[in-house]
Scaffold this active site. Structure first.
Site, PDB file in Angstrom:
ATOM      1  N   LYS A  70       0.861  -1.190   0.000  1.00 38.81           N
ATOM      2  CA  LYS A  70       0.000   0.000   0.000  1.00 38.81           C
ATOM      3  C   LYS A  70       0.889   1.228   0.000  1.00 38.81           C
ATOM      4  CE  LYS A  70      -4.002   2.069   0.793  1.00 38.81           C
ATOM      5  NZ  LYS A  70      -3.651   2.989  -0.285  1.00 38.81           N
ATOM      6  N   LYS A  94       5.064   2.341   8.673  1.00 36.09           N
ATOM      7  CA  LYS A  94       3.813   3.013   9.093  1.00 36.09           C
ATOM      8  C   LYS A  94       2.695   2.002   9.298  1.00 36.09           C
ATOM      9  CE  LYS A  94       4.329   7.564   6.917  1.00 36.09           C
ATOM     10  NZ  LYS A  94       3.729   8.547   6.014  1.00 36.09           N
ATOM     11  N   LYS A 106       5.155   2.128  -2.991  1.00 38.36           N
ATOM     12  CA  LYS A 106       5.252   3.549  -3.343  1.00 38.36           C
ATOM     13  C   LYS A 106       5.444   3.665  -4.842  1.00 38.36           C
ATOM     14  CE  LYS A 106       5.043   7.513  -1.249  1.00 38.36           C
ATOM     15  NZ  LYS A 106       4.152   7.788  -0.113  1.00 38.36           N
ATOM     16  N   THR A 190      -4.311  12.797   7.402  1.00 34.56           N
ATOM     17  CA  THR A 190      -2.917  12.928   7.845  1.00 34.56           C
ATOM     18  C   THR A 190      -2.815  13.979   8.936  1.00 34.56           C
ATOM     19  OG1 THR A 190      -2.142  12.256   5.659  1.00 34.56           O
ATOM     20  CG2 THR A 190      -0.545  13.344   7.087  1.00 34.56           C
ATOM     21  N   ASN A 221      -1.212  20.723   2.173  1.00 40.63           N
ATOM     22  CA  ASN A 221      -2.385  19.976   2.653  1.00 40.63           C
ATOM     23  C   ASN A 221      -2.288  19.689   4.151  1.00 40.63           C
ATOM     24  OD1 ASN A 221      -4.872  18.499   2.383  1.00 40.63           O
ATOM     25  ND2 ASN A 221      -3.675  16.633   2.473  1.00 40.63           N
ATOM     26  N   SER A 348      -6.846   5.426   4.615  1.00 39.00           N
ATOM     27  CA  SER A 348      -6.820   4.722   3.332  1.00 39.00           C
ATOM     28  C   SER A 348      -7.223   3.258   3.537  1.00 39.00           C
ATOM     29  CB  SER A 348      -5.416   4.769   2.715  1.00 39.00           C
ATOM     30  OG  SER A 348      -5.280   5.913   1.910  1.00 39.00           O
TER      31      SER A 348
END
Length: 414
Positions: A70, A94, A106, A190, A221, A348
């Site tokens: 992911k 993470k 990624k 986040t 963001n 997510s």
């Protein structure tokens, strides 16, 4: 000795140290020191002027012992193979820290989306999905937004994958628009995760968030949402910055006013006369410092000048290994990126779960589940750090890498 500012090799160093502390043999490090798969593709795109431009892109899958990989896809002129590899390893960490059934992945495309039209971006996004289609999917590898990518780009990618698959596959990608199976709260996840760990860290240091003085480097963001959350909690945001400079007011900045004035790239300081530099911003006298911009911002050169009692990393790799050592020796509580910014991948995961079951949660449910995950993760890392008398970064890596190492051992890979 020169500081190691290479993201990939410095990540390898900490993973090695974490595995040693956990008692794993050298062979486990050999398995986890780089991705199991690294795909490099070339994507021809018809540009608006009729010419064809060929873009280079990557997809790294660090380790899928725990479950599908992911991780985000970034569109940026400075994307490199090493960066994508390092970030896929961080995603593994993470996911381990917040206890998700994923390994890290990624992706990145070398391009400048700011110089491209919507049509060109759509053709590039669809071309990327076609190029990597053999190794991705809802049970293999699930992409998501990252630097300069957004819900619209995810929607194009999901549509392209669904066309190839010949059925609707919302679980192939996360960070989608709500109407296409996106999750409530994903856009601010986040920053919400960072807010939760700031509150937990403040409790440990006996700091009351109301009236705490906070400095945030970066107003994109994560940084802008964070500034808003902090000021809504009653904290005084006394400094913010963007790529062009920084603003400082010891009495607290008017965050709503700044959010109103900023452009789509998070730029606001150009509207003001008396700005300070990003370097000066980092050294302001404050309670909590949040680097939320780019890597290698706190180094051996300025670590002695940091005046905050807590540093929370909302950006990827803003503090070097040498600076981490200095801050820890000075008694500053450093909450590392792999823990602080895990809110995005957590929501997510929630989105993917909702896609798989076809039942969608309210914003309140998402928020409550995120809060529980982040508090548990913070406590776990903090306890590991205090009982073993190590810094929070090493503790986070130990917690994060343990799942993947165990899964790899049970599978008989090592």
């Amino acid at each position: 000795m020169a500081e190691n500012l290479n993201l990939f090799t410095s990540t390898q160093d900490v993973i090695k140290e974490a595995l040693n502390k956990l008692g794993y043999e050298e062979s486990m490090y050999e398995l986890l020191k780089e991705p199991l798969r690294m795909l490099r593709v070339r994507i021809p795109v018809k540009m608006d002027d009729g010419t064809t431009k060929v873009f280079t892109a990557y997809r790294a899958q660090h380790n899928d012992a725990v479950g599908p990989t992911k991780g985000g896809v970034r569109f940026h002129p400075m994307v490199s193979e090493d960066e994508v590899k390092a970030l896929s390893m961080w995603m593994t960490l993470k996911c381990g820290i917040v206890d998700l059934p994923y390994g890290g992945g990624k992706g990145g495309i070398i391009c400048d989306p700011r110089q491209m039209s919507m049509g060109e971006l759509e053709r590039l996004s669809r071309g990327y999905v076609r190029a990597i289609s053999q190794i991705v999917g809802p049970t293999k590898d699930i992409p998501a937004p990252d630097v300069f990518t957004n819900a619209q780009i995810m929607a194009w990618m999901m549509d392209e994958y669904s066309r190839m698959d010949e059925f609707n596959s919302p679980g192939f990608i996360t960070g989608k628009p709500i109407v296409l199976g996106g999750s409530q709260g994903r856009d601010r996840a986040t920053a919400e995760g960072v807010t939760i760990v700031i509150q937990e860290a403040a409790k440990k240091r006996g700091i009351d968030i109301k009236d705490a003085r906070i400095v945030i480097q970066g107003f994109g963001n994560a940084g802008s949402f964070l500034a808003k959350f902090m000021s809504d909690l009653g904290a005084k945001v006394i400094g913010i910055s963007d790529a062009y400079g920084a603003l400082h007011d010891p009495n607290g900045l008017d965050i709503d006013y700044l959010l109103d004035r900023r452009d789509s790239f998070g730029t606001v300081t150009t509207l003001f006369e008396n700005t300070i530099t990003n370097q000066e911003l980092l050294e302001l006298d404050c309670d909590i410092l949040v680097p939320a911009a780019i890597e290698n911002q706190i180094t051996a050169d300025n670590a002695y000048d940091i005046k905050a009692s807590i540093v929370v990393e909302a950006a990827n790799g803003p503090t070097t290994a040498e600076a981490t050592k200095i801050l820890t020796e000075r008694g500053i509580l450093l909450v590392p990126d792999v823990l602080a910014s895990a809110g995005g991948v957590t929501v997510s995961y929630f989105e993917w779960v909702q896609n798989n079951q076809g039942y969608y949660w309210t914003a309140e449910e998402v928020s409550e589940k995120l809060h529980r995950k982040m508090v548990e993760a913070f406590e776990n890392v903090y306890t590991t750090a205090t009982t073993r008398n190590i810094n929070m970064r090493l503790a986070a890596y130990m917690v994060g890498v343990r799942r993947t190492a165990e899964a790899s051992r049970f599978r008989g890979w090592v």
